[in-house]
Scaffold this motif. Structure first.
Motif, PDB file in Angstrom:
ATOM      1  N   TYR A  43      73.722  94.607  69.756  1.00  0.00           N
ATOM      2  CA  TYR A  43      72.605  94.282  69.098  1.00  0.00           C
ATOM      3  C   TYR A  43      72.105  92.897  70.220  1.00  0.00           C
ATOM      4  O   TYR A  43      71.212  92.710  70.537  1.00  0.00           O
ATOM      5  CB  TYR A  43      72.829  93.618  68.010  1.00  0.00           C
ATOM      6  N   LYS A  44      73.075  92.145  70.773  1.00  0.00           N
ATOM      7  CA  LYS A  44      72.929  90.905  71.429  1.00  0.00           C
ATOM      8  C   LYS A  44      72.294  91.334  72.687  1.00  0.00           C
ATOM      9  O   LYS A  44      71.241  90.932  73.126  1.00  0.00           O
ATOM     10  CB  LYS A  44      74.130  90.086  71.566  1.00  0.00           C
ATOM     11  N   GLU A  45      72.950  92.402  73.242  1.00  0.00           N
ATOM     12  CA  GLU A  45      72.464  92.965  74.699  1.00  0.00           C
ATOM     13  C   GLU A  45      71.024  93.507  74.509  1.00  0.00           C
ATOM     14  O   GLU A  45      70.052  93.172  75.401  1.00  0.00           O
ATOM     15  CB  GLU A  45      73.591  93.983  75.244  1.00  0.00           C
ATOM     16  N   GLU A  46      71.023  94.303  73.635  1.00  0.00           N
ATOM     17  CA  GLU A  46      69.668  95.008  73.452  1.00  0.00           C
ATOM     18  C   GLU A  46      68.551  94.100  73.027  1.00  0.00           C
ATOM     19  O   GLU A  46      67.221  94.208  73.766  1.00  0.00           O
ATOM     20  CB  GLU A  46      69.683  95.953  72.499  1.00  0.00           C
ATOM     21  N   SER A  47      68.960  93.047  72.000  1.00  0.00           N
ATOM     22  CA  SER A  47      67.701  92.186  71.704  1.00  0.00           C
ATOM     23  C   SER A  47      67.105  91.262  72.866  1.00  0.00           C
ATOM     24  O   SER A  47      66.203  90.870  72.848  1.00  0.00           O
ATOM     25  CB  SER A  47      68.176  91.361  70.656  1.00  0.00           C
ATOM     26  N   ILE A  48      68.232  90.810  73.875  1.00  0.00           N
ATOM     27  CA  ILE A  48      67.856  90.072  75.022  1.00  0.00           C
ATOM     28  C   ILE A  48      66.918  90.933  76.023  1.00  0.00           C
ATOM     29  O   ILE A  48      65.991  90.229  76.501  1.00  0.00           O
ATOM     30  CB  ILE A  48      69.200  89.726  75.937  1.00  0.00           C
ATOM     31  N   LYS A  49      67.115  92.129  75.917  1.00  0.00           N
ATOM     32  CA  LYS A  49      66.439  93.002  77.104  1.00  0.00           C
ATOM     33  C   LYS A  49      64.934  92.976  76.322  1.00  0.00           C
ATOM     34  O   LYS A  49      64.096  93.057  76.923  1.00  0.00           O
ATOM     35  CB  LYS A  49      67.054  94.105  77.032  1.00  0.00           C
TER      36      LYS A  49
ATOM     37  N   ASN B 104      63.754  90.761  74.356  1.00  0.00           N
ATOM     38  CA  ASN B 104      62.890  89.614  74.281  1.00  0.00           C
ATOM     39  C   ASN B 104      62.265  89.400  75.721  1.00  0.00           C
ATOM     40  O   ASN B 104      61.041  89.120  75.841  1.00  0.00           O
ATOM     41  CB  ASN B 104      63.734  88.486  73.714  1.00  0.00           C
ATOM     42  N   ASP B 105      63.334  89.967  76.797  1.00  0.00           N
ATOM     43  CA  ASP B 105      62.578  89.800  78.200  1.00  0.00           C
ATOM     44  C   ASP B 105      61.488  90.570  78.373  1.00  0.00           C
ATOM     45  O   ASP B 105      60.377  90.001  79.120  1.00  0.00           O
ATOM     46  CB  ASP B 105      63.720  90.153  79.074  1.00  0.00           C
ATOM     47  N   PHE B 106      61.293  91.714  77.921  1.00  0.00           N
ATOM     48  CA  PHE B 106      60.267  92.549  77.843  1.00  0.00           C
ATOM     49  C   PHE B 106      58.938  92.114  77.470  1.00  0.00           C
ATOM     50  O   PHE B 106      57.903  92.303  77.860  1.00  0.00           O
ATOM     51  CB  PHE B 106      60.722  94.001  77.566  1.00  0.00           C
TER      52      PHE B 106
ATOM     53  N   GLU C 253      57.527  89.435  79.437  1.00  0.00           N
ATOM     54  CA  GLU C 253      56.560  89.905  80.684  1.00  0.00           C
ATOM     55  C   GLU C 253      55.383  90.365  79.990  1.00  0.00           C
ATOM     56  O   GLU C 253      54.063  90.074  80.621  1.00  0.00           O
ATOM     57  CB  GLU C 253      57.258  91.161  81.138  1.00  0.00           C
ATOM     58  N   CYS C 254      55.353  90.882  78.957  1.00  0.00           N
ATOM     59  CA  CYS C 254      54.195  91.766  78.107  1.00  0.00           C
ATOM     60  C   CYS C 254      53.061  90.299  77.792  1.00  0.00           C
ATOM     61  O   CYS C 254      51.856  90.381  77.939  1.00  0.00           O
ATOM     62  CB  CYS C 254      54.400  92.230  77.032  1.00  0.00           C
ATOM     63  N   GLN C 255      53.801  89.060  77.348  1.00  0.00           N
ATOM     64  CA  GLN C 255      53.089  88.060  77.118  1.00  0.00           C
ATOM     65  C   GLN C 255      52.426  87.556  78.138  1.00  0.00           C
ATOM     66  O   GLN C 255      51.175  86.881  78.176  1.00  0.00           O
ATOM     67  CB  GLN C 255      54.090  87.060  76.473  1.00  0.00           C
ATOM     68  N   SER C 256      53.024  87.503  79.362  1.00  0.00           N
ATOM     69  CA  SER C 256      52.628  86.968  80.701  1.00  0.00           C
ATOM     70  C   SER C 256      51.078  87.809  81.127  1.00  0.00           C
ATOM     71  O   SER C 256      50.159  87.140  81.551  1.00  0.00           O
ATOM     72  CB  SER C 256      53.565  86.816  81.757  1.00  0.00           C
TER      73      SER C 256
END
Length: 642
Positions: free
Chosen positions: A281-287, A289-291, A294-297
């Protein structure tokens, strides 16, 4: 119940029904003793008309028992009619100041009145009131009435009182005779009605000693051995109970340990799944959130370009509009490339749990599939040597066939009242008479004779199976035919159930070919017919017990022995893998049953209820066929097949 079983058995007489210390012990005519309450309950649950008049079978030996003066009483009152076992009362320490000595007449009317005396002739305990009434009755004026104190002080009187002297059939008559032919005691009426043709009727008042066929001390010794055997058996069972308790505790402990091990295993699985799930969960949620960042930028940039172009369109000149639109159009191409590259698909991540097949199987099974608790039967055959009588051949009779070159086949035999023996030689169509000293006396030619039984006096009845005929012969020093009659079907076995009634067996040849047995008078009138649902042409033999209440039938081809009541009720069916080709069948004076197993060269000894005592293989002739017992001496003679 907490006492040691062996010590209790030695110290306290027990009731065979409730297995508790006897209370108000009542003794039947067969001398078996029970609590009055237990006996009464047993009688009420029994078929009380087994032989057409008030009776029941003893719970121990199964002998028909006729309650004294029961005609006017209900079955629930019969137990109180039997005499109290005063000897056991003394042994129990209860025959003291009137303890448990209740007045019998009052008890039958459900009144508990303490007895003060005992009538020797009526064999009843009486209270003071009943004693006075007893003395006023004309027929009872001469009766001897003992006080309870007299009984307590005289063990000899007590022991004598315990022996019933009343005839079970004619209750108003005393037992006076012993019939050696029928092995039974009887009164004057019985001797005239049922035993007038018997060869030996012993007067018990003048010659009771001669009626004894065994030393009572030998009987006591046999009882002692049986008692010891049963006590050892009970002690073994007690040890088995303790072992079963230990095994049960071990099973409970084992499954408890198994549960603990399984719990530990599931704890490990649970911890692993929880830790691994949180990590993923931690690994996938970090990915993700990063994505999203990027979408937000990208979104912020697109929104800025849109806002700039809107402002120029409202406030700028045409040159500003051109230049801004051109610049944003270049950015639009970049935005399109970025979307096509990064945002053209949405990935949906899932975290799943996969259980191993073995764990799935474990969870799908029911409790009784995962663990089975059951009993395992181990049978250890105990040696009964020295407990029960084992018949042996005490002499060998040499016989010769009168036909040169022919081998005799003795299919039937009978002991006559004078000790002579009549053998049925089927192969040579002969009835051969031998003296008690095994000297050949006479022959009689009869076509296809098969089996024979003693009728009475010097007369026997012989089945001629193929001719469907019963031939009567008088055997003295010669053999003389007297009369005969035909039967409906082929007849093999034959036995006598009374002086004027026979029972025969064979198979029905009218179509269904079932085995049958039927009761006929000695004049040939059929009184009862019974078929067995078994088919086939087969040799059959018959025997009846001493009381003429049970019929035993052996069937050769189906390797089976049946026991019937004379009303057709099946008491037991005996089969055994060591019983092949059963032929001759006999009953000794102790009512043990013997069956000749011709095919495997043995003889099976059974209890009256059909349970196997032993299989005799030593001391018998090869391929035993016919067998019978001498009523006088219990001598056992099997005869060899050919």
């Amino acid at each position: 119940m907490e006492k040691d079983m062996s010590s209790r058995t030695n110290e306290e007489p027990l009731c065979p029904i409730c297995i508790e210390t006897l209370k108000v012990p009542r003794t039947l005519t067969c001398l078996h003793t029970f609590c009055q309450h237990c006996l009464s309950k047993y009688i009420q649950e029994s078929d009380c008309s087994l032989v057409g008049k008030p009776s029941f079978n003893c719970p121990v030996c199964c002998r028909p028992t006729y309650p004294p003066s029961a005609e006017s009483k209900q079955p629930k009152e019969w137990a109180s009619l039997f005499p109290q076992n005063t000897a056991l009362l003394v042994l129990l320490g209860e025959q003291k100041a009137n303890v448990d000595s209740l007045c019998d007449p009052c008890s039958s009317e459900e009144h508990s009145i303490i007895a003060t005396g005992f009538c020797v002739e009526c064999r009843e305990y009486l209270c003071e009131s009943c004693i006075n009434s007893h003395k006023r009755i004309k027929i009872a004026k001469g009766h001897r009435i003992l006080t309870i104190d007299e009984i307590s002080k005289s063990p000899d009187i007590i022991m004598n009182l315990n022996v019933s002297s009343s005839c079970t059939i004619h209750t108003d008559k005393e037992i006076e005779y012993f019939c050696k032919d029928h092995k039974t005691v009887c009164c004057v009426k019985c001797s005239i009605i049922d035993h007038r043709s018997c060869s030996e009727l012993v007067d018990l008042k003048t010659d009771a000693k001669s009626a004894l066929e065994e030393d009572p001390r030998d009987v006591i010794e046999m009882l002692r051995r049986i008692e010891e055997f049963l006590m050892n058996h009970m002690q073994t069972n007690k040890s088995n109970i303790k072992r079963l308790e230990t095994q049960t505790n071990e099973i409970v402990s084992t499954i408890k340990n198994a549960r603990e091990q399984v719990n530990k295993l599931f704890d490990v699985i649970e911890n692993y799944v929880q830790e691994k799930g949180r990590q993923l969960y931690k690994e996938e949620s970090i990915k993700l959130n990063d994505f999203n960042q990027e979408c937000q930028s990208q979104l912020t940039a697109v929104q800025g370009s849109r806002q700039s172009l809107d402002a120029i369109l409202r406030l700028g000149n045409e040159t500003h509009v051109f230049l801004t639109a051109r610049q944003i159009k270049t950015q639009l191409t970049n935005y399109r490339e970025q979307i096509m590259k990064k945002y053209s698909a949405i990935e949906s991540k899932e975290i799943t749990l996969t259980l191993h097949d073995s764990l799935k199987t474990l969870m799908s099974l029911a409790a009784d599939q995962l663990a089975t608790v059951q009993t395992k039967l181990n049978v250890d055959m105990l040696s009964c040597d020295g407990i029960f009588r084992t018949p042996t051949l005490d002499s060998v009779m040499e016989t010769k066939c009168g036909i040169s070159g022919s081998t005799p086949w003795y299919t039937g035999s009978v002991w006559l009242s004078n000790g002579s023996i009549l053998l049925i030689n089927y192969m040579n169509n002969k009835c051969c008479l031998y003296s008690p000293e095994n000297t050949h006396l006479a022959d009689y030619t009869l076509l296809n004779p098969w089996d024979v039984c003693f009728v009475g006096g010097d007369e026997v009845a012989v089945t001629t199976t193929n001719a469907k005929k019963i031939q009567f012969l008088t055997c003295t020093a010669t053999i003389t035919p007297t009369r005969s009659f035909t039967t409906r079907y082929y007849c093999d076995g034959i036995a006598a159930v009374s002086e004027n009634r026979l029972v025969i067996s064979g198979y029905n040849d009218s179509g269904n070919q079932n085995y049958y047995w039927s009761i006929l008078t000695t004049q040939g009138k059929e009184e009862y017919y019974h078929e067995i649902d078994q088919k086939g042409e087969s040799f059959t033999y018959l025997a009846v017990n001493e009381s003429k209440s049970r019929l035993y039938m052996s069937c050769y081809y189906i390797n089976t022995v049946y026991c019937f009541g004379l009303d057709g009720q099946v008491h037991f069916v005996y089969t055994n893998e060591q019983l092949k080709g059963p032929t001759g069948i006999g009953v000794d004076r102790d009512n043990y049953v013997y069956v000749a197993g011709c095919a495997l060269n043995n003889i099976h000894q059974l209890l009256p209820d059909g349970n196997l005592i032993q299989i005799i293989t030593i001391g018998i002739p090869k391929l035993p066929w016919s067998l019978n017992f001498n009523k006088r001496g219990n001598r056992f003679f099997p005869y060899q097949w050919r």
